[in-house]
Design an enzyme around this catalytic site. Sequence first.
Site, PDB file in Angstrom:
ATOM      1  N   LYS A 107      49.057  30.415  43.109  1.00 40.15           N
ATOM      2  CA  LYS A 107      50.451  30.848  43.230  1.00 40.15           C
ATOM      3  C   LYS A 107      51.393  29.651  43.390  1.00 40.15           C
ATOM      4  O   LYS A 107      52.490  29.617  42.821  1.00 40.15           O
ATOM      5  CB  LYS A 107      50.622  31.788  44.429  1.00 40.15           C
ATOM      6  N   LYS A 144      39.908  41.930  28.198  1.00 36.51           N
ATOM      7  CA  LYS A 144      40.218  42.801  29.327  1.00 36.51           C
ATOM      8  C   LYS A 144      41.564  43.483  29.144  1.00 36.51           C
ATOM      9  O   LYS A 144      42.532  42.840  28.741  1.00 36.51           O
ATOM     10  CB  LYS A 144      40.234  41.943  30.590  1.00 36.51           C
ATOM     11  N   LYS A 165      48.245  43.749  31.423  1.00 32.20           N
ATOM     12  CA  LYS A 165      49.600  44.254  31.278  1.00 32.20           C
ATOM     13  C   LYS A 165      50.400  43.685  30.108  1.00 32.20           C
ATOM     14  O   LYS A 165      51.531  44.074  29.880  1.00 32.20           O
ATOM     15  CB  LYS A 165      50.381  44.018  32.583  1.00 32.20           C
TER      16      LYS A 165
END
Length: 329
Positions: free
Chosen positions: A111, A194, A197
Site C-alpha cells: 500500500k 482470475k 474487477k
Amino acid sequence: MDIVLSGIRSTGKLHLGNYFGALRNFIRMQEENRCYFFIADIHSLTTHPDPKLLHDNVKNVLVDYLAAGIDPKKSVIYVQSDVRETIELYLYLNMHAYMGELAKTASFKEKARKQPENVNAGLLTYPTLMAADILIHNADKVPVGKDQEQHLEMTRKFARRFNNFYGVDYFKEPVAYNFGDDLVKIPGLDGSGKMGKSEGNAIYLSDSPKEIEKKVKKALTDAGPAAPDSVKPDYIENLFTLLRVVSTPEVVQHYEDKWNSCEIRYGDLKKQLAEDIIKVTSPIRERIVEIEKDDSYLRRVTLEGAEMARESASKTIRDVREIVGFRSF
Ligand code: TRP
C-alpha cells in the site's frame, strides 16, 4: 460449536469469482458454526474514500451477501463501524504492536508503494484493527485467502503477547480456515487467470441477463483448434472452467468432444455458457433487486446484527478493561 468470523472488504459489488470462492462456503458454514460476518468499512478509511461512495459500497456488499444466502437468522451480520467496542480493543492492541513489525507487513509495504502520498497510521495499524475484529469475539476460525495469512499470523502473535504480558489466558489464537478443494478459482473473461474487477473481466451477481450475454460474447477466442485433441490455450480453457462450474457434465462433455474433433463453434459455447450463468445468478439478482429498495429491511438487519455483535464485543471489552487495570472504585 466453533466461532467463525470473516471480514468482508467493502469495495463494491460481488462477482462470480467471489460467489464460487468464499461466499458459497460462508453459506455452508452458517449451518454448523456460530458465524460473524461483518463489512469492514473502518478498514476502508485507510484509502480516504468519498463518504457517499463508502456508504454505497457498504450497501452493495450487504445486499449481495443477503441475496446470495447469508442468513441473518443463522449468522450475525453487521457493519464494522456499528460496533465501537472493536475500536476500543484496537487501541489497546496498538499499545503492544510495534512499529518495526507493522512496517514490514507485506500489505503495508504494498500500500505504501501504491499510495506514497497517503501512508497514514491507519494503514500501518491495519493488522491491529483486523486482530481487534477477530479477538473481540474470540473467534476460533477465520476463513482467509493467501493474501490475509500474514495478518492472521499477526493476530495470533498479538493474542499471545497480550496473554503473556498480563499473565492471563484470555484470548484464543484463531486458526486460518482454508477451504482447500472447496475453493473454486474462477477465471476472468479477458483471458486472465482470475476473475477480478477490471473492465469486462467480471460477471457481477447483479448483472442483467443482457449484460451477461454481452460480456460472455466478448470473451477472447480464436479461429479454433488446428488439429484434433489439441491442448487448449489458457483463454479457451478458462471458458471451459466456467462451463464446468455452471453447466451439467453432459454439456461440458459435449463441448469437450466438439473441441477434440475440431468442430467447436465458440458462438454456441458462449450462448450455452451465458445461459447457464444466468440460471445461477438470476435468483440472486432478483433478490438483490428486492432487497436493494427495502431500506427498512436493511436497517433492521444491520441494527439487529450490531446488537448481537455488541453483546459479545462488550463482554470482551469489560474483561479487557479489567485485565489492563481500568477498574472502578
Ligand atoms: N483484511 C481483509 C481483506 O482485505 C478484510 C478483513 C478485515 C478481515 N477484518 C477482518 C478478514 C477480520 C478476516 C477477519 O480481505
